[in-house]
Design an enzyme around this catalytic site. Structure first.
Site, PDB file in Angstrom:
ATOM      1  CB  SER A  42      16.074  -0.078  -1.214  1.00  0.00           C
ATOM      2  OG  SER A  42      17.011   0.247  -2.137  1.00  0.00           O
ATOM      3  CG  ASP A 318      23.034   1.943   2.954  1.00  0.00           C
ATOM      4  OD1 ASP A 318      21.982   1.240   3.447  1.00  0.00           O
ATOM      5  OD2 ASP A 318      22.743   2.630   2.149  1.00  0.00           O
ATOM      6  CG  HIS A 321      19.871   2.817   0.472  1.00  0.00           C
ATOM      7  ND1 HIS A 321      20.364   1.629   0.842  1.00  0.00           N
ATOM      8  CD2 HIS A 321      18.701   2.732  -0.295  1.00  0.00           C
ATOM      9  CE1 HIS A 321      20.036   0.806   0.134  1.00  0.00           C
ATOM     10  NE2 HIS A 321      18.785   1.300  -0.744  1.00  0.00           N
TER      11      HIS A 321
END
Lengths: 383, 394
Positions: A42, A318, A321
């Site tokens: 991600s 978040d 990240h």
């Protein structure tokens, strides 16, 4: 003389004043017009997860993208590190998600997918191996071999393997951990070799962040506000130790193989330990989410997340990240930092290094002498 | 001699970097000017008739109708929250506490003309000047001046002019901009330095406008065109003022794009719809908002009534104005504007302009004594400023 003084002082003042909204200027030797390809999880996902997942993907929705008012599937409030590296390489577009239809992949693409791992079969995602195969499938239609050979390939993978391992094996002993690290890094080596035989020759391998310091990890393992979950940091360190030597070996045996290792672990660690030097007020918690470290559930429809009003004060947007502000720093470090941050060369040097040439430097482990030698450097990553 | 000169030069360079002592500021005062989007309750003091916003269902989400044209908080409220100050009270509520600023916005306010039962921009600025003694000069120079006005000017223009030529449109926009120019200068003359402007949304997409046109699918062209023209000219005005006025600082928020994004891709921004309003009747609920026709979940809507945003949409706007990147709010967001040291004129992107701006402030170095004196002055001053301004470096 007076005029000269004023010019210089004005230049200095101008420099100081434009620190925030930097007009990005890339001067010097011409950078060849090549591509940037990214693989991994991600951290580098540019929107592939949205294509692969049938369920709600929070990153396609506000408040993701908050800094640019553009939620587009990136795990960030704005641009991610590959976008900044691409900008510095002179690529005029954001690196698109390869799995999205109708995207311009002429200057590269992201094959990274959230939840990607090296081992196993992640749900609604692709292992690195599958990502490389996808790249192969798309190759013939989009890029010629010479172009690929000159292009830069960035990889960040492994975090999910260790996060899952720790969740499923909370009491794993040292030898079980070692064994797991060996299987993960072996797989990484194989997948990099596969990518190399697909035509890639310039590799940027980003080592793992101190996984124990991610806000979601601190939250899930109840470490409190000051501590990281050291077990996961240990695993990340064990993994990271193997990366450099593995790549040195590949460079010796595979003709034209060129690489560099970005020490992401210490880049993040420095920012958690001396946050004010890097102008982050909050590094142990997230800007968006719920929980003790505001780390869970940013953007999920059934979670009433808190949302910080100034994400530029935070290291993490978040639970795991980084904010766009941090990503921009990473972009600068990747592109132009010293060997204590990215070695043996930075992306700027890698991209102009002649293809088919063997590397003349190798990755070196950080010993006290190398630390002393590099500490004398200016430490300009403070800007 | 040569070494003395080079030593002189080497010490002078870093000192001259600091030559221009920035005055640290940390805005804790907010003055609000505008129309119903920013009105926090002034209208009811100016109108003999029933003011809808003073009654339910306005304020339904916060359980109280305060004269705000929304189901809850408006943009100035959120900006005050982020600044760490109480919500700014309407100036006509004379018993309120104005220690952190005042709100002069009134529903139906325009830039041009003299509509009844309201205060035009000029009247609002006059009101500010009348009341200026409530605040110290220091407060007034550090304060943020927030402006949102013009939508009623253009909505009326579009109603009264069905197909104006390009020249006619530009002429009207010029009139509006000229008045805004003079009013901003009036505030600047009273000491104001930090100006935050919200540009106009695609006015043709407002539910009341679409409903009146009969076409619920497409946004109406003319009002949106006028808004775009106005927005371009308004930004040019900001750039012009930053060159003309010493110490002028501004933040220009692209409200147009934010609304457009949310109308076109509502779900991406967590709204169920960007077309219909939450409260009202008609094909798009664009008029006649009352307790009988208010939706159950205002947070799923962008528009509360035919013209105004829900609290949820206002919150998005607050976040964007406060902390987004320069392409959304530039050249500084409000968080940066709040702490930007005074006397910094503008972040110039052009070296020639930077040099031109510096020239009037040259100081001639007569002797080494001057340098030493300057050096110690600067060091003390800079250390003090640096500690105070550390948050500025964010």
């Amino acid at each position: 003389m007076a005029d000269h003084c004023n010019l210089v002082s004005v230049l200095g003042l101008f420099l100081v004043l434009t620190l925030f909204h930097n007009p990005i200027t890339v001067a010097g030797q011409t950078i060849p017009a090549v591509a940037l390809f990214t693989f991994g999880d991600s951290n580098f996902d540019a929107g592939n997860k949205q294509t692969l997942s049938k369920s709600f993907v929070a990153q396609g929705f506000w408040p993701y993208g908050k800094s640019r008012d553009d939620p587009n599937g990136k795990f960030c409030d704005g641009l991610i590190a590959p976008d900044f590296v691409a900008k510095f390489m002179g690529i005029p577009i954001e690196i698109p998600a390869a799995l999205k239809p109708n995207v311009n992949v002429s200057r590269g693409a992201s094959f990274a997918v959230a939840d990607a791992t090296l081992l196993g079969a992640p749900v609604e995602s692709l292992t690195l191996n599958q990502q490389v195969r996808k790249f192969n499938q798309m190759k013939a239609a989009n890029w010629n071999d010479d172009f690929i050979k000159k292009s830069v390939f960035m990889i960040y993978i492994g975090a999910n393997d260790y996060l899952n391992f720790t969740k499923n094996n909370p009491n794993a002993d040292a030898s079980a951990q070692q064994a797991f690290v060996i299987s993960v890094t072996n797989k990484l080596k194989n997948d990099i070799s596969l990518l190399y035989s697909s035509g890639a020759s310039k590799f940027v391998i980003q080592n793992l962040a101190p996984l124990g310091c991610l806000p979601i990890v601190r939250q899930d393992y109840h470490t409190g506000m000051d501590q990281c979950y050291e077990k996961l940091n240990d695993l990340a360190k064990q993994h990271n130790e193997k990366i450099g030597p593995m790549l040195n070996e590949l460079a010796k045996t595979a003709p034209g193989f060129q690489f560099t290792v970005f020490d992401f672990y210490n880049v993040i660690l420095r920012r958690t330990q001396r946050n004010m030097n890097f102008r982050f007020f909050i590094t142990n918690s997230s800007c968006c989410g719920v929980g003790t470290h505001t780390a869970y559930g940013c953007g999920l429809p059934n979670v009433h997340s808190e949302l910080c009003e100034f994400q530029r004060s935070y290291l993490f947007f978040d639970g795991r990240h980084n904010t766009e502000k941090a990503q921009e720093m990473f972009g600068h470090l990747l592109f132009g930092a010293d060997p204590n941050v990215i070695q043996p060369m930075n992306v700027r040097e890698l991209v102009v290094y002649p293809v088919d040439e063997p590397m003349r430097e190798s990755w070196e482990p950080t010993t006290s002498t190398t630390v002393q030698a590099s500490d004398s450097s200016r430490g300009y990553e403070f800007y | 001699m040569a070494s003395l000169k080079s030593h002189f030069f080497a010490t002078l360079l870093p000192l001259l970097l600091l030559l221009h002592f920035p005055t640290v500021s940390f805005a804790q005062t907010l003055f609000v000017f505008g129309d119903s989007l920013y009105d926090a309750g002034n209208k009811q003091f100016l109108s003999q008739n029933r003011v809808d916003a003073s009654f339910p269902p306005y304020g339904v989400t916060v359980g109280q109708a305060t004269g705000r044209w929304s189901d809850g908080s408006i943009v100035p409220d959120y900006l005050a929250d982020f600044m760490g100050i109480p919500h700014i009270s309407p100036i006509l509520q004379t018993t309120a506490d104005f220690s952190h600023g005042a709100n002069f916005a009134v529903a139906d306010a325009t830039v041009l003309g003299s509509p009844p039962e309201t205060m035009t921009l000029s009247q609002q600025v006059s009101k500010f000047l009348e009341n200026k003694n409530k605040w110290t000069n220091q407060t007034c120079s550090e304060a943020i001046y927030l402006f949102y006005i013009g939508s009623d000017d253009y909505l009326n223009y579009a109603k009264n002019n069905s197909s104006p030529s390009d020249d006619e449109k530009q002429a009207f926009v010029d009139q509006v901009i000229t008045t805004i120019d003079s009013q901003i200068k009036a505030v600047y003359g009273a000491g104001g330095r930090k100006f935050a402007l919200q540009n106009l949304p695609p006015l043709g997409c407002l539910p009341v406008v679409k409903q009146a046109s009969g076409d619920v699918q497409e946004c109406v062209k003319l009002p949106s065109e006028m808004a775009t023209l106005h927005n371009n000219n308004l930004l040019q005005l900001m750039v012009k003022l930053s060159r003309e006025l010493n110490g002028f600082q501004y933040s220009f928020y692209d409200f147009f794009s934010s609304v457009q994004n949310r109308v076109i891709k509502s779900k991406t921004y967590t709204f169920e719809t960007g077309i219909a309003a939450c409260c009202g009747t008609g094909s798009l609920n664009g008029t006649g908002c009352s307790v009988d026709n208010v939706c159950t979940k205002p947070e799923e809507y962008i528009f509360f009534d035919g013209k105004h945003l829900t609290q949820e949409a206002n919150l998005h706007v607050g976040h964007l104005m406060w902390g987004a990147d320069p392409e959304v709010v530039g050249p500084n967001n409000l968080r940066e504007l709040m702490v930007l040291p005074l006397d910094i004129t503008v972040i110039l992107a052009n070296i020639q302009e930077a040099m031109a701006a510096m020239r009037p402030r040259q100081r001639k170095i007569e002797s080494l004594y001057d340098i030493k004196k300057m050096e110690s002055e600067m060091e003390n001053h800079w250390l003090y400023q640096f500690n105070e301004a550390s948050s500025f470096m964010i």
